[in-house]
Motif scaffolding. Structure first.
Motif, PDB file in Angstrom:
ATOM      1  N   THR A 104       2.111   8.777   5.431  1.00  0.00           N
ATOM      2  CA  THR A 104       1.261   7.968   6.305  1.00  0.00           C
ATOM      3  C   THR A 104       2.132   7.092   7.188  1.00  0.00           C
ATOM      4  O   THR A 104       3.179   6.617   6.745  1.00  0.00           O
TER       5      THR A 104
ATOM      6  N   PHE B 156       1.623   3.697   9.560  1.00  0.00           N
ATOM      7  CA  PHE B 156       0.842   2.628  10.184  1.00  0.00           C
ATOM      8  C   PHE B 156       1.647   2.106  11.355  1.00  0.00           C
ATOM      9  O   PHE B 156       2.823   1.774  11.209  1.00  0.00           O
TER      10      PHE B 156
ATOM     11  N   VAL C 177     -10.630   3.519   6.386  1.00  0.00           N
ATOM     12  CA  VAL C 177      -9.659   2.658   5.697  1.00  0.00           C
ATOM     13  C   VAL C 177      -9.646   1.217   6.199  1.00  0.00           C
ATOM     14  O   VAL C 177      -9.314   0.311   5.439  1.00  0.00           O
TER      15      VAL C 177
ATOM     16  N   GLY D 141      -7.665  -5.490   2.203  1.00  0.00           N
ATOM     17  CA  GLY D 141      -6.311  -5.623   2.763  1.00  0.00           C
ATOM     18  C   GLY D 141      -6.218  -5.145   4.199  1.00  0.00           C
ATOM     19  O   GLY D 141      -5.868  -5.919   5.103  1.00  0.00           O
ATOM     20  N   LEU D 142      -6.586  -3.880   4.466  1.00  0.00           N
ATOM     21  CA  LEU D 142      -6.445  -3.333   5.821  1.00  0.00           C
ATOM     22  C   LEU D 142      -7.418  -3.992   6.785  1.00  0.00           C
ATOM     23  O   LEU D 142      -7.114  -4.143   7.966  1.00  0.00           O
TER      24      LEU D 142
ATOM     25  N   ALA E 292       1.151   4.150  -2.803  1.00  0.00           N
ATOM     26  CA  ALA E 292       0.691   5.511  -2.481  1.00  0.00           C
ATOM     27  C   ALA E 292       1.698   6.579  -2.919  1.00  0.00           C
ATOM     28  O   ALA E 292       1.464   7.763  -2.726  1.00  0.00           O
TER      29      ALA E 292
ATOM     30  N   GLY F 189      -7.860  -2.814  -6.468  1.00  0.00           N
ATOM     31  CA  GLY F 189      -7.990  -2.986  -5.014  1.00  0.00           C
ATOM     32  C   GLY F 189      -9.312  -3.633  -4.679  1.00  0.00           C
ATOM     33  O   GLY F 189     -10.326  -3.350  -5.319  1.00  0.00           O
ATOM     34  N   THR F 190      -9.271  -4.507  -3.648  1.00  0.00           N
ATOM     35  CA  THR F 190     -10.528  -5.134  -3.207  1.00  0.00           C
ATOM     36  C   THR F 190     -11.050  -4.420  -1.965  1.00  0.00           C
ATOM     37  O   THR F 190     -12.188  -4.607  -1.568  1.00  0.00           O
ATOM     38  N   GLY F 191     -10.196  -3.632  -1.311  1.00  0.00           N
ATOM     39  CA  GLY F 191     -10.607  -2.951  -0.084  1.00  0.00           C
ATOM     40  C   GLY F 191     -10.624  -3.877   1.121  1.00  0.00           C
ATOM     41  O   GLY F 191     -11.135  -3.516   2.174  1.00  0.00           O
TER      42      GLY F 191
ATOM     43  N   PHE G  92     -13.564  -1.208   1.619  1.00  0.00           N
ATOM     44  CA  PHE G  92     -13.300   0.202   1.327  1.00  0.00           C
ATOM     45  C   PHE G  92     -12.006   0.329   0.532  1.00  0.00           C
ATOM     46  O   PHE G  92     -10.945  -0.108   0.975  1.00  0.00           O
ATOM     47  N   THR G  93     -12.110   0.935  -0.652  1.00  0.00           N
ATOM     48  CA  THR G  93     -10.915   1.128  -1.466  1.00  0.00           C
ATOM     49  C   THR G  93     -11.045   2.424  -2.258  1.00  0.00           C
ATOM     50  O   THR G  93     -12.151   2.843  -2.600  1.00  0.00           O
ATOM     51  N   THR G  94      -9.921   3.062  -2.531  1.00  0.00           N
ATOM     52  CA  THR G  94      -9.945   4.242  -3.413  1.00  0.00           C
ATOM     53  C   THR G  94      -9.267   3.889  -4.734  1.00  0.00           C
ATOM     54  O   THR G  94      -9.089   4.748  -5.586  1.00  0.00           O
ATOM     55  N   LYS G  95      -8.880   2.613  -4.810  1.00  0.00           N
ATOM     56  CA  LYS G  95      -8.148   2.209  -6.025  1.00  0.00           C
ATOM     57  C   LYS G  95      -9.134   1.819  -7.112  1.00  0.00           C
ATOM     58  O   LYS G  95     -10.277   1.438  -6.815  1.00  0.00           O
TER      59      LYS G  95
ATOM     60  N   ASN H  30       0.842  -1.216   0.000  1.00  0.00           N
ATOM     61  CA  ASN H  30       0.000   0.000   0.000  1.00  0.00           C
ATOM     62  C   ASN H  30       0.866   1.250   0.000  1.00  0.00           C
ATOM     63  O   ASN H  30       0.586   2.219  -0.715  1.00  0.00           O
TER      64      ASN H  30
ATOM     65  N   ILE I 207      -3.495  10.154   3.355  1.00  0.00           N
ATOM     66  CA  ILE I 207      -4.917   9.774   3.248  1.00  0.00           C
ATOM     67  C   ILE I 207      -5.755  10.989   3.624  1.00  0.00           C
ATOM     68  O   ILE I 207      -5.546  11.576   4.693  1.00  0.00           O
TER      69      ILE I 207
ATOM     70  N   ASP J  66       5.538   6.058   5.235  1.00  0.00           N
ATOM     71  CA  ASP J  66       5.890   6.425   3.852  1.00  0.00           C
ATOM     72  C   ASP J  66       5.756   7.926   3.681  1.00  0.00           C
ATOM     73  O   ASP J  66       5.094   8.598   4.481  1.00  0.00           O
TER      74      ASP J  66
END
Ligand code: ADP
Length: 603
Positions: A581, A583, A539, A556-557, A497, A552-554, A544-547, A493, A531, A526
């Motif tokens: 960002t 994490f 997220v 991952g997170l 980004a 993206g499947t949304g 939920f994805t912005t890709k 990710n 975001i 990064d």
């Protein structure tokens, strides 16, 4: 209508129904007939006592009873009865305010009359006492006077005695008659008494002072008798006007009327209660029918919801699977790319090796032919020399061309390529722990390193430099493949980004440290696009994805969140748009056993 407002409206409606029911039940509550009977008994006793009292007064008046206490005796009892009447009335009628007010005014009127009567009887008592006294002493005074007159008459040799005797006798006879009269004595009797008393006074002239004084005493008693008789008559007349009996009867009638009124009213309310109960019953039946219908609908919705939930679970499993597949795809692409370079190496070396083997093969054939010529009999010396010269020439060429040195170099290169492939395979194995140990002692720093090797392709694609800031974190207890999956997701990710075509170096910083004595802190930072604030809270939401679709499947997170939670840890995100960002993962050293959900997603 909103469900909250609707509930409040229903509650108010139900409360109103209950209040109305309560009021109706109150209105129809049984009238206590027994208590009213008690009141009637008290009234009867009062009536009886009142009559007895009147008789006593009369008896006292006509002298049948010389005991005045009898006149006073019912007083205490009447007072007690009056008090208990007030108490009984308040207990039974207090709640019926209108009736109680009417009854109380009648009771007060009765009480007032009774007070008047008591006062009159008190006066009558004292008047009667005086009367009785005079009436008692009148004959005594007369006889004393007669004795004196007789004795003096003998001494005086006076004949006036006859006149005196006659006047006294007449007077005493009239007075006896007067005393016996009930009611107002008639005027002639009074005139006679006046005449006879004047006669007596006249007849007394010759007699002594003592006789005169005795005559005066007699006449005083007589005057008292006359006066008190009048007062007594007046008091009796007044007493007769005090209609306590009438007041008691009026009270009794009023009780009866009020009771009848209440019973009529009760009948009305009873009918209203019956009608209201029927309406309530209908309402309850309707409500019951609605409840049954709602329960049926609820059951249907429950079944539909259950099915929808199962479908959702299935599609969630499918999506998790597809996320894993896409992750796997990315990883396989990366690994393929990584293996490709050393593989090309090995393949190039081998093809050069193949070329280098040709002169050696020719040399080996010549040597083989030469050995055959040497062993043949008879020996063809010319052929032997010729072959020897050829071997010499080829061997010289192999040596001069450095074929063996090149083969050695090529083999070393090939071995290096194979070593690189082995290293990738080892990292791949480390990453996924193909031995399937689900929970083991695991170094997060080693995990990050393995992940970096596998993510090399995506890092190269986005031209990312890695900065490591390892703080020598101790090994933790957890599932290496799951935690590495989290690292790979976060690093991928972060790389994705990074904005394209910028001057600034794309950097991912991996840091490890101790959060406290039993928690390891891992930060993946990064300097990418960051975001947006409105996106940040979503997220970790599944799907939920912005890709772009397909990238993206949304999930991952969301999976990362589940895995870290299953390990008893926490994952947080901190981001600033156009800055980057971070994490942060906090993992306990002694992690809890990952739950089934996380283990499942690992399969
Ligand atoms: P996906 O990667 O399939 O979109 P994720 O759950 O991994 O699903 O990520 C959800 C969203 O969070 C991404 O679409 C992206 O918008 C945002 N995101 C995650 N990591 C970063 C990051 N390091 N920088 C910027 N945005 C990120």
């Amino acid at each position: 209508m909103k469900s909250g407002t609707r509930t409040i409206a229903i509650a108010i409606f139900a409360a109103t129904l209950i209040v109305i029911l309560g009021v109706l039940v109150m209105k129809t509550r049984a009238f206590d007939i027994n208590a009213q009977n008690e009141i009637n008994n008290t009234l009867r006793d009062l009536r009886q006592l009142d009559s007895e009292w009147d008789v006593d007064v009369l008896r006292a008046k006509i002298g049948l009873s010389s005991n005045y206490d009898r006149v006073a005796s019912p007083l205490a009892r009447i007072t007690t009865l009056k008090d208990s009447l007030a108490a009984q009335s308040a207990a039974l009628w207090g709640d019926y305010s209108d009736s109680y007010a009417r009854l109380t005014s009648l009771t007060t009127a009765y009480s007032k009359l009774m007070d008047d009567k008591i006062s009159l009887i008190e006066q009558f008592k004292s008047q009667n006492a005086i009367l009785r006294n005079s009436s008692h002493y009148l004959p005594v005074a007369a006889s004393e006077l007669a004795v004196t007159v007789r004795s003096e008459d003998i001494l005086l040799r006076n004949s006036n005695r006859a006149e005196f005797e006659s006047a006294l006798n007449n007077l005493l006879t009239d007075l006896a008659e007067f005393e016996g009269v009930t009611g107002v004595a008639d005027a002639t009797l009074r005139d006679r008494i006046t005449t006879h008393s004047a006669d007596l006074v006249r007849s007394m002239e010759p007699f002594s002072q003592e006789a005169h004084m005795q005559a005066t005493t007699l006449l005083t008693h007589m005057q008292t008798l006359l006066k008190q008789q009048d007062i007594g008559e007046q008091l009796l007349t007044d007493l007769g006007k005090v209609d306590t009996l009438g007041a008691i009867n009026a009270l009794g009638n009023a009780y009866n009327q009020e009771q009848a009124g209440i019973l009529t009213e009760q009948q009305f309310w009873l009918r209203a209660l019956i009608i209201y109960s029927v309406i309530l019953l209908l309402l309850l039946t309707y409500a019951g029918w609605r409840i049954v219908r709602s329960i049926r609908l609820l059951n249907q919705s429950n079944t539909a919801l259950g099915k929808a939930y199962r479908d959702l679970q299935e599609s969630q499993v499918q999506l998790i699977q597809s996320e894993k597949m896409s992750g796997l795809g990315r990883m396989v692409a990366g690994v393929a790319h990584e293996i490709n370079t050393p593989l090309a190496y090995v393949s190039g070396t081998l093809s050069v090796l193949q070329d280098q083997l040709a002169p050696l093969g020719k040399l080996t054939t010549l040597v083989h032919d030469f050995i055959g010529l040497l062993r043949s009999k008879p020996q063809d010396k010319t052929a032997v020399n010729k072959t020897l010269l050829e071997i010499e020439a080829d061997a010289t060429a192999v040596t001069e061309q450095g074929v063996l040195t090149e083969i050695d170099t090529l083999l070393k290169d090939g071995m290096h390529g194979i070593d690189q492939i082995s290293e990738i395979v080892l990292n791949l194995k480390n990453f996924s722990r193909v031995d399937r140990v689900q929970v083991s002692n695991f170094s997060v720093e080693a995990g990050l390193d393995s992940t970096l090797v596998l993510a090399n392709n995506v890092l190269k694609t986005h031209d990312v430099a890695i900065h490591k800031n390892y703080g020598g974190a101790p090994t933790i207890n957890g599932s290496p493949s799951q935690i590495n999956q989290v690292f790979l997701n976060l690093i991928t990710n972060a790389a994705q980004a990074m904005p394209a075509d910028r001057e600034e170096q794309n950097v991912i910083t991996l840091s490890t440290s101790m959060e406290d004595h039993d928690t390891v802190r891992i930060e993946i930072e990064d300097n990418g696009a960051g975001i947006p604030k409105d996106v940040l809270p979503n997220v970790f939401d599944p799907f939920f994805t912005t890709k772009p679709i397909g990238e993206g499947t949304g999930m991952g997170l969301s999976i990362c969140f589940q895995i870290i939670e299953a390990h008893g840890g926490r994952i947080q995100v901190d981001s600033e748009q156009d800055v980057g960002t971070i994490f942060t993962i906090l993992l306990p050293i002694k992690a809890a056993q990952p739950t089934q959900a996380a283990v499942v997603s690992d399969d």
